[in-house]
Design a protein around this motif. Structure first.
Motif, PDB file in Angstrom:
ATOM      1  N   ALA A 123       0.834  -1.206   0.000  1.00 18.65           N
ATOM      2  CA  ALA A 123       0.000   0.000   0.000  1.00 18.65           C
ATOM      3  C   ALA A 123       0.866   1.252   0.000  1.00 18.65           C
ATOM      4  N   GLU A 124       0.444   2.253  -0.777  1.00 21.18           N
ATOM      5  CA  GLU A 124       1.170   3.528  -0.804  1.00 21.18           C
ATOM      6  C   GLU A 124       0.365   4.534  -0.001  1.00 21.18           C
ATOM      7  N   PRO A 125       0.929   5.033   1.109  1.00 18.50           N
ATOM      8  CA  PRO A 125       0.178   5.993   1.919  1.00 18.50           C
ATOM      9  C   PRO A 125      -0.167   7.246   1.110  1.00 18.50           C
ATOM     10  N   VAL A 126      -1.388   7.731   1.278  1.00 15.99           N
ATOM     11  CA  VAL A 126      -1.837   8.945   0.587  1.00 15.99           C
ATOM     12  C   VAL A 126      -2.316   9.892   1.678  1.00 15.99           C
ATOM     13  N   ALA A 127      -1.816  11.131   1.672  1.00 13.09           N
ATOM     14  CA  ALA A 127      -2.130  12.073   2.752  1.00 13.09           C
ATOM     15  C   ALA A 127      -3.638  12.255   2.896  1.00 13.09           C
ATOM     16  N   ASP A 134      -6.515   7.095  -5.536  1.00 19.98           N
ATOM     17  CA  ASP A 134      -6.051   7.099  -4.131  1.00 19.98           C
ATOM     18  C   ASP A 134      -6.653   5.948  -3.333  1.00 19.98           C
ATOM     19  N   VAL A 135      -7.948   5.712  -3.522  1.00 17.02           N
ATOM     20  CA  VAL A 135      -8.660   4.699  -2.732  1.00 17.02           C
ATOM     21  C   VAL A 135      -7.969   3.342  -2.861  1.00 17.02           C
ATOM     22  N   VAL A 136      -7.632   2.976  -4.095  1.00 17.16           N
ATOM     23  CA  VAL A 136      -7.107   1.631  -4.330  1.00 17.16           C
ATOM     24  C   VAL A 136      -5.617   1.558  -4.009  1.00 17.16           C
ATOM     25  N   VAL A 137      -4.861   2.550  -4.477  1.00 19.74           N
ATOM     26  CA  VAL A 137      -3.405   2.531  -4.280  1.00 19.74           C
ATOM     27  C   VAL A 137      -3.072   2.553  -2.785  1.00 19.74           C
ATOM     28  N   SER A 138      -3.880   3.290  -2.009  1.00 13.92           N
ATOM     29  CA  SER A 138      -3.586   3.380  -0.574  1.00 13.92           C
ATOM     30  C   SER A 138      -3.986   2.101   0.167  1.00 13.92           C
ATOM     31  N   ALA A 139      -4.785   1.257  -0.468  1.00 13.77           N
ATOM     32  CA  ALA A 139      -5.204   0.017   0.206  1.00 13.77           C
ATOM     33  C   ALA A 139      -4.372  -1.188  -0.207  1.00 13.77           C
ATOM     34  N   VAL A 140      -4.077  -1.297  -1.526  1.00 12.09           N
ATOM     35  CA  VAL A 140      -3.423  -2.534  -2.001  1.00 12.09           C
ATOM     36  C   VAL A 140      -2.187  -2.292  -2.858  1.00 12.09           C
ATOM     37  N   GLY A 141      -1.871  -1.029  -3.100  1.00 10.04           N
ATOM     38  CA  GLY A 141      -0.665  -0.734  -3.880  1.00 10.04           C
ATOM     39  C   GLY A 141      -0.930  -0.587  -5.371  1.00 10.04           C
ATOM     40  N   ARG A 142       0.123  -0.147  -6.067  1.00 10.12           N
ATOM     41  CA  ARG A 142      -0.027   0.255  -7.466  1.00 10.12           C
ATOM     42  C   ARG A 142      -0.188  -0.931  -8.427  1.00 10.12           C
ATOM     43  N   GLU A 143       0.478  -2.031  -8.116  1.00  8.77           N
ATOM     44  CA  GLU A 143       0.414  -3.143  -9.081  1.00  8.77           C
ATOM     45  C   GLU A 143      -1.019  -3.688  -9.211  1.00  8.77           C
TER      46      GLU A 143
END
Ligand code: FAD
Ligand code: UDP
Length: 384
Positions: A123-127, A134-143
């Motif tokens: 997961a990539e933290p999003v401020a 943002d919703v998805v990347v912050s939960a499970v990451g970019r891949e």
């Protein structure tokens, strides 16, 4: 002559027609420019005798008991829990992403606890979570975002998830257990004899006159000069005076295949390949027994019937301008997915229509001149 004009015979217009006709004993003229009732939820048999949804798959689910109870007056139900597979990297795996999705896709043997850590490591933290990306990347990451969401969303909406409100992808959760149902609502069921049959029962009342194949603008001044409920696109009501509100459209390709079954679940999504977003096989939804099977392929399109409001700040600002104008329109109520420019499911529209009815009851004297006390009380306490 009628007391009310209702524009649009979908969920919003039909619920209000039914309530006003039955509860207030007032006469309703219900018009729709299409040649059928039910709006986008319309269903019926195709030429091969298979039940299909003309405007794509409609699966009923809700947590709102009052909504389910209300509709239950007009239909029996067939229990149905929706399941969806996504075709990713050549494999069909459950969406929403769950434990089985990850174990299958990556050849792992994680359990719920180790999967949590696996997600956390990616997961990539999003401020501040603002966009559908943002919703998805912050939960499970970019891949996983790229595999399951980016391509599908670009196809469906014609724009990148970073340009859409977070509410769009927040509709699809991420799970660490093996639950592979698309929805987890308390009530999940399909109208036993279809949506159109449910709408027919709703509108079967002597106070309701139906005029199908009728654009309300073609009605004479006398027919339009009364209390009105408008459920079409709000910008068209005002002749797009501030510019057109963008809606996303779809082209539906309906086909019958000469096999009993085409796919293992009701819907298969295609986030990486194909021009269409998903394929629906109706027999899973309807329980119909038939030697052949009916499918719908959905091809997203910029032009055509307005199906989806496109949620983003710029469109919301334009909608607000129309909404401000709508507030000055005495005797007109704007209700429904197109008139309130909200990406709402069927149950939310029924809830919105029932709330509108309570407001009408509190504000508008009935023919006998009385405002309903109970409704007035409810409005006063903010319950409406
Ligand atoms: P509509 O059903 O759009 O009705 C509005 C009506 O107004 C239309 O029939 C239109 O012809 C009429 N109208 C417009 N302008 C005029 C005019 N000038 N004169 C006369 N008539 C006019 N929801 C779920 O809960 N579950 C699902 O699985 C689901 N799947 C969906 C799949 C697709 C592809 C789409 C597009 C939507 C889906 N929905 C689903 C959402 C659901 O369709 C809506 O929430 C619901 O149908 C909205 O009802 P409505 O009455 O607001 O609008
Ligand atoms: N979505 C996605 N991949 C999927 C399923 C959904 O990217 O496999 C995103 C996409 O942006 C979609 C949104 O999530 O429009 C909401 O999905 P849903 O299935 O609720 O869409 P609907 O049934 O309303 O078309």
């Amino acid at each position: 002559m009628h007391d009310w004009l209702i524009v649009g015979a979908g969920f919003a217009g039909s619920v209000l027609a039914e309530r006003i006709a039955r509860e207030r004993d007032e006469r309703v003229l219900l018009v729709d420019k299409r040649d059928h009732i039910g709006g986008n939820a319309y269903d019926g048999l195709n030429a091969d005798g298979l039940m299909i949804h003309r405007y794509g798959p409609h699966i009923f689910h809700t947590n709102a008991k009052p909504v389910f109870d209300y509709l239950s007056d007009f239909t029996a139900w067939r229990p149905y829990e929706h399941r969806v597979l996504a075709e990713v990297d050549g494999q069909r795996v459950p969406i929403p992403i769950n434990l089985d999705t990850i174990n299958t896709l990556y050849g792992l043997d994680l359990n719920s606890e180790t999967l949590k850590a696996w997600f956390a490591a990616r997961a990539e933290p999003v401020a501040e979570i603002k966009t559908a990306e943002d919703v998805v990347v912050s939960a499970v990451g970019r891949e996983l975002y790229e595999k399951f969401f980016q391509g599908y969303t670009r196809k469906q909406w014609g724009r990148d998830p970073s340009q859409l409100d977070k509410s769009v992808t927040a509709r699809v959760p991420t799970r660490t257990d093996r639950d592979d149902r698309y929805f987890t609502d308390t009530y999940q069921a399909m109208p036993k004899h279809g949506y159109t049959s449910m709408f027919s029962a709703m509108l079967d009342h002597p106070n309701i006159t139906l005029a199908l194949g009728t654009d309300y603008r073609s009605l004479g001044r006398a027919a339009r000069d009364c209390r009105t409920i408008f459920t079409g696109p709000i910008d068209t009501y005002f002749d797009t005076c501030y510019g057109a509100l963008p809606y996303r459209s779809l082209r539906f390709e309906h086909v019958t295949r000469d096999v009993a079954w085409h796919q293992p679940v009701g819907v298969v999504n295609y986030p990486q390949t194909e021009a269409y977003t998903r394929v629906t096989e109706y027999k899973h939804l309807t329980g119909q027994v038939h030697p052949r099977t009916a499918l719908t392929y959905e091809y997203p399109a910029a032009d055509g019937d307005p199906y989806y409001p496109i949620p983003c700040p710029e469109h919301q600002a334009l909608f607000k301008r129309y909404e401000r104008r709508a507030l000055n329109e005495r005797q007109v109520w704007f209700v429904g997915r197109l008139a309130t420019y909200r990406y709402y499911n069927m149950d939310q529209i029924v809830g919105q229509a029932l709330a509108t009815f309570r407001r009408i009851e509190a504000q508008v004297p009935r023919r006998d001149g009385r405002v309903r006390a109970a409704a007035a009380d409810m409005a006063a306490t903010g319950a409406a």
